[in-house]
Design a protein around this motif. Structure first.
Motif, PDB file in Angstrom:
ATOM      1  N   LEU A 244      -5.669  -8.644   0.698  1.00 57.79           N
ATOM      2  CA  LEU A 244      -6.535  -8.730  -0.473  1.00 57.79           C
ATOM      3  C   LEU A 244      -7.567  -9.843  -0.306  1.00 57.79           C
ATOM      4  CD1 LEU A 244      -3.860  -8.477  -3.334  1.00 57.79           C
ATOM      5  CD2 LEU A 244      -5.369  -6.655  -2.536  1.00 57.79           C
TER       6      LEU A 244
ATOM      7  N   PHE B  15      -9.169  -2.120  -8.685  1.00 60.27           N
ATOM      8  CA  PHE B  15      -8.276  -1.160  -8.062  1.00 60.27           C
ATOM      9  C   PHE B  15      -6.891  -1.275  -8.702  1.00 60.27           C
ATOM     10  CE2 PHE B  15     -11.261  -1.733  -4.430  1.00 60.27           C
ATOM     11  CZ  PHE B  15     -11.612  -0.403  -4.262  1.00 60.27           C
TER      12      PHE B  15
ATOM     13  N   GLU C 107      -2.699  -0.858  -8.591  1.00 66.09           N
ATOM     14  CA  GLU C 107      -1.744  -1.183  -7.543  1.00 66.09           C
ATOM     15  C   GLU C 107      -1.540   0.008  -6.612  1.00 66.09           C
ATOM     16  OE1 GLU C 107       0.466  -2.126 -11.307  1.00 66.09           O
ATOM     17  OE2 GLU C 107      -1.654  -1.658 -10.964  1.00 66.09           O
TER      18      GLU C 107
ATOM     19  N   GLU D 231      -3.695   2.389  -5.960  1.00 67.10           N
ATOM     20  CA  GLU D 231      -4.890   2.583  -5.139  1.00 67.10           C
ATOM     21  C   GLU D 231      -4.930   1.594  -3.982  1.00 67.10           C
ATOM     22  OE1 GLU D 231      -7.907   4.444  -8.543  1.00 67.10           O
ATOM     23  OE2 GLU D 231      -7.894   2.287  -8.122  1.00 67.10           O
ATOM     24  N   VAL D 232      -4.547   0.350  -4.243  1.00 66.75           N
ATOM     25  CA  VAL D 232      -4.488  -0.638  -3.164  1.00 66.75           C
ATOM     26  C   VAL D 232      -3.483  -0.195  -2.106  1.00 66.75           C
ATOM     27  CG1 VAL D 232      -3.750  -2.977  -2.576  1.00 66.75           C
ATOM     28  CG2 VAL D 232      -5.276  -2.613  -4.521  1.00 66.75           C
TER      29      VAL D 232
ATOM     30  N   ILE E 251      -8.888  -5.437   0.805  1.00 68.82           N
ATOM     31  CA  ILE E 251      -9.324  -4.839  -0.453  1.00 68.82           C
ATOM     32  C   ILE E 251      -9.730  -5.970  -1.393  1.00 68.82           C
ATOM     33  CG2 ILE E 251      -8.653  -3.450  -2.439  1.00 68.82           C
ATOM     34  CD1 ILE E 251      -6.610  -3.031   0.649  1.00 68.82           C
TER      35      ILE E 251
ATOM     36  N   ILE F 248     -10.717  -7.578  -5.029  1.00 69.02           N
ATOM     37  CA  ILE F 248     -10.449  -7.414  -6.457  1.00 69.02           C
ATOM     38  C   ILE F 248     -11.154  -8.544  -7.202  1.00 69.02           C
ATOM     39  CG2 ILE F 248      -8.228  -6.264  -6.113  1.00 69.02           C
ATOM     40  CD1 ILE F 248      -6.884  -8.944  -6.728  1.00 69.02           C
TER      41      ILE F 248
ATOM     42  N   TYR G 167       0.336  -6.572  -7.036  1.00 69.85           N
ATOM     43  CA  TYR G 167      -0.235  -5.792  -5.932  1.00 69.85           C
ATOM     44  C   TYR G 167       0.698  -5.828  -4.722  1.00 69.85           C
ATOM     45  CZ  TYR G 167      -4.844  -5.157  -8.101  1.00 69.85           C
ATOM     46  OH  TYR G 167      -5.876  -4.770  -8.911  1.00 69.85           O
TER      47      TYR G 167
END
Length: 241
Positions: free
Chosen positions: A17, A183, A185, A187-188, A199, A201, A224
């Motif tokens: 992330l 996004f 959880e 989708e991540v 990713i 956020i 996440y």
């Protein structure tokens, strides 16, 4: 949170992330300088990039950290005045920012439009760009990574398809990242399964901050983290080198 000097003990080096750039949709909330500093501090403790934006009301110099292992990137936008852009890049280097994120905002080109042109531009602003052409341009320009942002009217499945297409370029196998305001959880987790290494956020981090300060931001990251597929491993990206 542990207030000792060993706060980075909670760091997860393979957490895929990055926090930011903080969404301009909450501009009124973000006028408070503490927002940027608290979120940057949480990102530091988790060992993930904090992406500061030039649209922020906080000078990047206030985010200088003596710890050279801290990962901070700076979001910039194309300027008509190249001197301004070069000045910001030089400042970022002095502040130990590791990478520049150049955001191509389609709507920016329509700011000075008027009359029928403005109306037409507004309608066109909802169209997705030709990602294949953009990618080819970026590759010719020698970029080291591409962050593809999901649009407000883009179904997640189509977004994943575009990400996959860009990753078909040999140079882009491990340097295509996913950006978006919020996004989920699930989708991540799906993006990680598809091979996306990073990713971005922002709104979830802001909402966590509103609810419980730094602990709220940490809780968002933990949520996440719990949803990520088992056995995943985040490979170091180009910006870390």
């Amino acid at each position: 949170m542990d207030s000792t000097n060993d706060q980075r003990a909670i760091s997860t080096n393979d957490l895929p992330l990055a926090i930011g750039p903080l969404s301009i949709f909450k501009a009124a909330f973000q006028r408070h300088s503490a927002v940027y500093h608290i979120i940057a501090d949480v990102a530091k403790r988790y060992g993930i990039p904090y992406v500061h934006t030039s649209r922020s009301s906080v000078a990047m110099e206030t985010l200088i950290d003596p710890d050279r292992s801290v990962v901070r990137w700076l979001e910039l936008f194309p300027f008509e005045d190249a001197r301004t852009l070069r000045s910001l890049v030089r400042r970022a280097e002095k502040c130990h920012f590791r990478a520049i994120v150049l955001t191509l905002d389609e709507n920016a080109q329509h700011i000075n439009s008027s009359g029928e042109d403005a109306k037409s531009a507004q309608e066109e602003s909802f169209l997705q760009p030709d990602f294949e052409d953009l990618t080819e341009d970026f590759i010719r320009a020698g970029v080291t990574a591409i962050i593809l942002n999901i649009g407000p009217y883009t179904p997640f499945e189509e977004f994943v398809t575009q990400l996959t297409r860009i990753r078909m370029y040999p140079r882009m196998q491990d340097s295509v990242y996913a950006g978006g305001s919020c996004f989920t959880e699930e989708e991540v987790a799906e993006l990680v399964r598809k091979g996306i290494k990073r990713i971005f956020i922002d709104l979830p981090a802001l909402f966590g901050l509103i609810i419980d300060g730094a602990n709220g931001v940490s809780n968002v990251l933990e949520i996440y983290k719990r949803k990520l597929p088992e056995g995943y491993r985040f490979c170091e990206d180009l910006a870390y080198q």
